[in-house]
Design a protein around this motif. Structure first.
Motif, PDB file in Angstrom:
ATOM      1  N   ILE A 157       0.572  -1.072  -0.020  1.00  5.22           N
ATOM      2  CA  ILE A 157       0.126   0.155   0.110  1.00  5.22           C
ATOM      3  C   ILE A 157       1.032   1.229   0.359  1.00  5.22           C
ATOM      4  N   LEU A 158       1.896   1.242   0.605  1.00  6.15           N
ATOM      5  CA  LEU A 158       2.550   2.973   0.728  1.00  6.15           C
ATOM      6  C   LEU A 158       3.614   2.407   0.317  1.00  6.15           C
ATOM      7  N   LEU A 179      -7.148   3.669  -2.945  1.00  9.55           N
ATOM      8  CA  LEU A 179      -6.691   4.583  -2.556  1.00  9.55           C
ATOM      9  C   LEU A 179      -6.007   5.416  -3.956  1.00  9.55           C
ATOM     10  N   LEU A 180      -5.404   4.691  -4.975  1.00  7.99           N
ATOM     11  CA  LEU A 180      -5.031   5.412  -6.347  1.00  7.99           C
ATOM     12  C   LEU A 180      -5.731   5.811  -7.074  1.00  7.99           C
ATOM     13  N   TYR A 238      -5.568   9.485  -3.310  1.00  5.35           N
ATOM     14  CA  TYR A 238      -5.217   9.705  -1.511  1.00  5.35           C
ATOM     15  C   TYR A 238      -3.418   9.077  -1.551  1.00  5.35           C
ATOM     16  N   ILE A 239      -2.723   8.102  -3.158  1.00  3.18           N
ATOM     17  CA  ILE A 239      -1.526   7.802  -3.181  1.00  3.18           C
ATOM     18  C   ILE A 239      -0.999   7.963  -3.871  1.00  3.18           C
ATOM     19  N   ASN A 240       0.023   8.455  -4.320  1.00  2.00           N
ATOM     20  CA  ASN A 240       0.756   8.480  -5.941  1.00  2.00           C
ATOM     21  C   ASN A 240       1.474   6.969  -6.085  1.00  2.00           C
ATOM     22  N   TYR A 257      -3.491 -10.219  -1.414  1.00  3.24           N
ATOM     23  CA  TYR A 257      -5.642  -9.866  -2.216  1.00  3.24           C
ATOM     24  C   TYR A 257      -5.520  -8.766  -1.637  1.00  3.24           C
ATOM     25  N   ILE A 258      -5.878  -8.337  -0.138  1.00  6.57           N
ATOM     26  CA  ILE A 258      -6.059  -6.835   1.065  1.00  6.57           C
ATOM     27  C   ILE A 258      -5.170  -5.831   0.243  1.00  6.57           C
ATOM     28  N   GLY A 259      -3.903  -5.926   0.027  1.00  7.64           N
ATOM     29  CA  GLY A 259      -3.625  -4.958  -0.339  1.00  7.64           C
ATOM     30  C   GLY A 259      -3.334  -4.320  -1.915  1.00  7.64           C
TER      31      GLY A 259
END
Length: 183
Positions: free
Chosen positions: A44-45, A176-177, A181-183, A167-169
């Motif tokens: 995610i990050l 989020l993309l 919210y994230i790049n 799977y969740i990630g």
């Protein structure tokens, strides 16, 4: 530094702290949800912020907050049997993040990245485990015994946690993309 990334970094440090308290003792190294959240942070990050979240968690523990498995805290934990795994989690988060942020993200690519990260965490954790027993506890052990104590009991659980995190990630990262919210 975007504030969103800093917030997500703090959130994953907190998730690691909570996941560390879900603990089933299996010998000198407890079974926790740490691997799940390290892998999830990587996907995610991304590499840089995932390492930052794991580093924040480790620093909180070194400063005395009981965020490590079984409520442990302090710098001495880094020299104990699980210290190598803590360092391995930082490298694992970086590798998972690096391997998933650069490629077209699919669940199977994420699983592959997580398994590579897991092997790295195991290797570094095993080296730290053996060093702790040899230099601090003055009870050296063979590679076979160390692997049977610190790695083999965890492989099935960690592979399952890695697949779940993949799977969740992937789903969360895509959302989020899309939301920006994230790049």
């Amino acid at each position: 530094m975007p504030i969103r990334n800093m917030i997500l970094t703090g959130l994953f440090a907190a998730l690691l702290a909570v996941g560390s308290q879900v603990s089933i003792p299996l010998g000198p190294v407890p079974h926790t949800l740490q691997v799940f959240f390290v892998m999830l942070a990587g996907v995610i990050l991304g590499s840089r912020w995932a390492v930052a979240s794991v580093a924040v968690w480790i620093l909180l523990g070194c400063f005395g907050l009981p965020v490590f498995a079984q409520g442990k805290a302090g710098v001495a934990v880094l020299a104990g049997p699980t210290g190598g795994f803590l360092v391995g989690f930082m490298v694992c988060a970086y590798l998972v993040g690096l391997m998933t942020e650069r490629a077209q993200l699919t669940v199977w690519r994420a699983v592959g990245a997580m398994l590579a990260g897991l092997v790295t965490a195991y290797v570094l954790g095993l080296v730290g485990f053996m060093a702790s027993f040899k230099y601090f506890l003055h009870k050296p052990m063979t590679w076979d015994k160390a692997i049977s104590l610190a790695v083999l009991p965890f492989i099935p659980f960690d592979v399952i946690k890695s697949v779940m995190a993949a799977y969740i990630g992937v789903k969360v990262r895509r959302a989020l993309l899309r939301a920006g919210y994230i790049n």
